[in-house]
Design a protein around this motif. Structure first.
Motif, PDB file in Angstrom:
ATOM      1  N   LYS A  61       0.836  -1.202   0.000  1.00  0.00           N
ATOM      2  CA  LYS A  61       0.000   0.000   0.000  1.00  0.00           C
ATOM      3  C   LYS A  61       0.868   1.249   0.000  1.00  0.00           C
ATOM      4  CE  LYS A  61      -2.594  -0.646   3.617  1.00  0.00           C
ATOM      5  NZ  LYS A  61      -3.703  -0.492   4.587  1.00  0.00           N
ATOM      6  N   GLY A  62       0.337   2.319  -0.584  1.00  0.00           N
ATOM      7  CA  GLY A  62       1.070   3.573  -0.621  1.00  0.00           C
ATOM      8  C   GLY A  62       2.168   3.606  -1.663  1.00  0.00           C
ATOM      9  N   ASN A 121      -2.577 -10.876  -2.450  1.00  0.00           N
ATOM     10  CA  ASN A 121      -3.296 -10.847  -1.185  1.00  0.00           C
ATOM     11  C   ASN A 121      -4.772 -10.655  -1.517  1.00  0.00           C
ATOM     12  OD1 ASN A 121      -4.436 -10.328   1.296  1.00  0.00           O
ATOM     13  ND2 ASN A 121      -2.922  -8.814   1.927  1.00  0.00           N
ATOM     14  N   LEU A 122      -5.578 -11.680  -1.321  1.00  0.00           N
ATOM     15  CA  LEU A 122      -6.992 -11.621  -1.694  1.00  0.00           C
ATOM     16  C   LEU A 122      -7.748 -10.531  -0.938  1.00  0.00           C
ATOM     17  CD1 LEU A 122      -7.850 -15.433  -1.894  1.00  0.00           C
ATOM     18  CD2 LEU A 122      -7.370 -13.868  -3.790  1.00  0.00           C
ATOM     19  N   GLY A 123      -7.227 -10.114   0.199  1.00  0.00           N
ATOM     20  CA  GLY A 123      -7.879  -9.052   0.962  1.00  0.00           C
ATOM     21  C   GLY A 123      -7.849  -7.708   0.277  1.00  0.00           C
ATOM     22  N   HIS A 124      -7.017  -7.573  -0.765  1.00  0.00           N
ATOM     23  CA  HIS A 124      -6.925  -6.307  -1.491  1.00  0.00           C
ATOM     24  C   HIS A 124      -7.486  -6.404  -2.906  1.00  0.00           C
ATOM     25  CE1 HIS A 124      -4.788  -4.091   1.552  1.00  0.00           C
ATOM     26  NE2 HIS A 124      -3.871  -5.038   1.660  1.00  0.00           N
ATOM     27  N   ARG A 161      -6.342  -3.202  -5.135  1.00  0.00           N
ATOM     28  CA  ARG A 161      -6.739  -1.932  -4.541  1.00  0.00           C
ATOM     29  C   ARG A 161      -6.011  -0.731  -5.156  1.00  0.00           C
ATOM     30  NH1 ARG A 161      -9.550  -1.263  -0.007  1.00  0.00           N
ATOM     31  NH2 ARG A 161      -9.209  -3.427   0.607  1.00  0.00           N
ATOM     32  N   ASP A 162      -4.788  -0.948  -5.663  1.00  0.00           N
ATOM     33  CA  ASP A 162      -4.048   0.156  -6.282  1.00  0.00           C
ATOM     34  C   ASP A 162      -4.363   0.319  -7.766  1.00  0.00           C
ATOM     35  OD1 ASP A 162      -2.861  -2.116  -7.268  1.00  0.00           O
ATOM     36  OD2 ASP A 162      -0.795  -1.462  -6.915  1.00  0.00           O
ATOM     37  N   GLY A 163      -5.349  -0.457  -8.264  1.00  0.00           N
ATOM     38  CA  GLY A 163      -5.738  -0.362  -9.665  1.00  0.00           C
ATOM     39  C   GLY A 163      -5.015  -1.325 -10.579  1.00  0.00           C
TER      40      GLY A 163
END
Length: 237
Positions: A162-163, A195-198, A210-212
């Motif tokens: 992330k980030g 990571n399936l959580g994202h 999540r980051d596209g």
């Protein structure tokens, strides 16, 4: 995080909700926000509603915030109670509720994000699992919840987090996989683990992170990915 707001000033409540949504978007954290009256909140808690934080006004028609706080405390020792009020004079009565915070409305745009940042850090440290690697020349400690996906790059494995942060490790992807929870981390193609959580979208053997980032899933890996994603979301396959 689940947050409940009890505030009779509709305009101020809308401003707080906007501040909360902006804060959690910037932190890349999920949040559920509920707004309701005090008596309704107590009813919901009796019915089993779980929430992490209650943001309460003090001066309200009907049940005041201190009385409401005591009612919440009778039902939960873990929920964090934070008072948002225009008056400093209620700070002392809030101690009887074991309040976790007392924020003046005039300064909530600064103090509320500071409080939430502290809460997120405390929760992360309490619940966080890490991937730790130490070699002769380097070492790193990465929160598992921060890892979006791993990608093999010649002799290295890149941790995309992330980030926009990226870490490079020299361990083999196979060895790393043995240290990761298999219910959340799954190999989707040769040299790629997600990571399936994202995962925000799953369509036509393609995962959107999540980051596209778009990640292709091999035909062989697809059934395992769908099964584990379904279990993670609580959906029967």
């Amino acid at each position: 995080m689940r947050i409940v707001i009890v505030e009779d000033n509709v305009r101020f409540a809308e401003q707080v909700i906007h501040t909360l949504n902006r804060f959690f978007t910037q932190k890349e954290e999920e949040v559920q926000i509920f707004q309701m009256e005090g008596t309704k909140l107590l009813e919901k808690l009796d019915e089993g509603l779980f929430c992490d934080v209650c943001l309460l006004d003090v001066e309200m028609p009907g049940m005041d915030g201190i009385t409401l706080g005591k009612g919440i405390r009778k039902r939960s020792d873990t929920v964090r109670i934070v008072y948002l009020t225009a008056h400093e004079s209620y700070a002392f009565p809030s101690y009887s509720v074991r309040a976790d915070g007392y924020i003046l409305k005039a300064d909530y745009r600064k103090q509320l994000p500071e409080f939430l940042t502290r809460i997120l850090e405390e929760e992360r440290e309490r619940q966080t699992e890490y991937f730790i690697s130490m070699t002769k020349n380097e070492g790193y400690k990465i929160r598992l919840s921060d890892i979006l996906y791993l990608e093999k790059d010649k002799k290295h494995v890149c941790f995309h987090c992330k980030g926009g942060k990226t870490y490079r490790g020299r361990e083999t992807l196979e060895n790393i996989m043995q240290q990761l929870p298999e219910d959340r981390f799954v190999a989707i193609d040769k040299g790629v683990v997600v990571n399936l959580g994202h995962v925000t979208e799953c369509r036509e053997k393609t995962l959107t992170m999540r980051d596209g980032t778009k990640q292709h899933v091999s035909r062989r890996a697809w059934p395992d990915v769908i099964a584990k994603l379904g279990r993670l979301l609580g959906i029967e396959q």
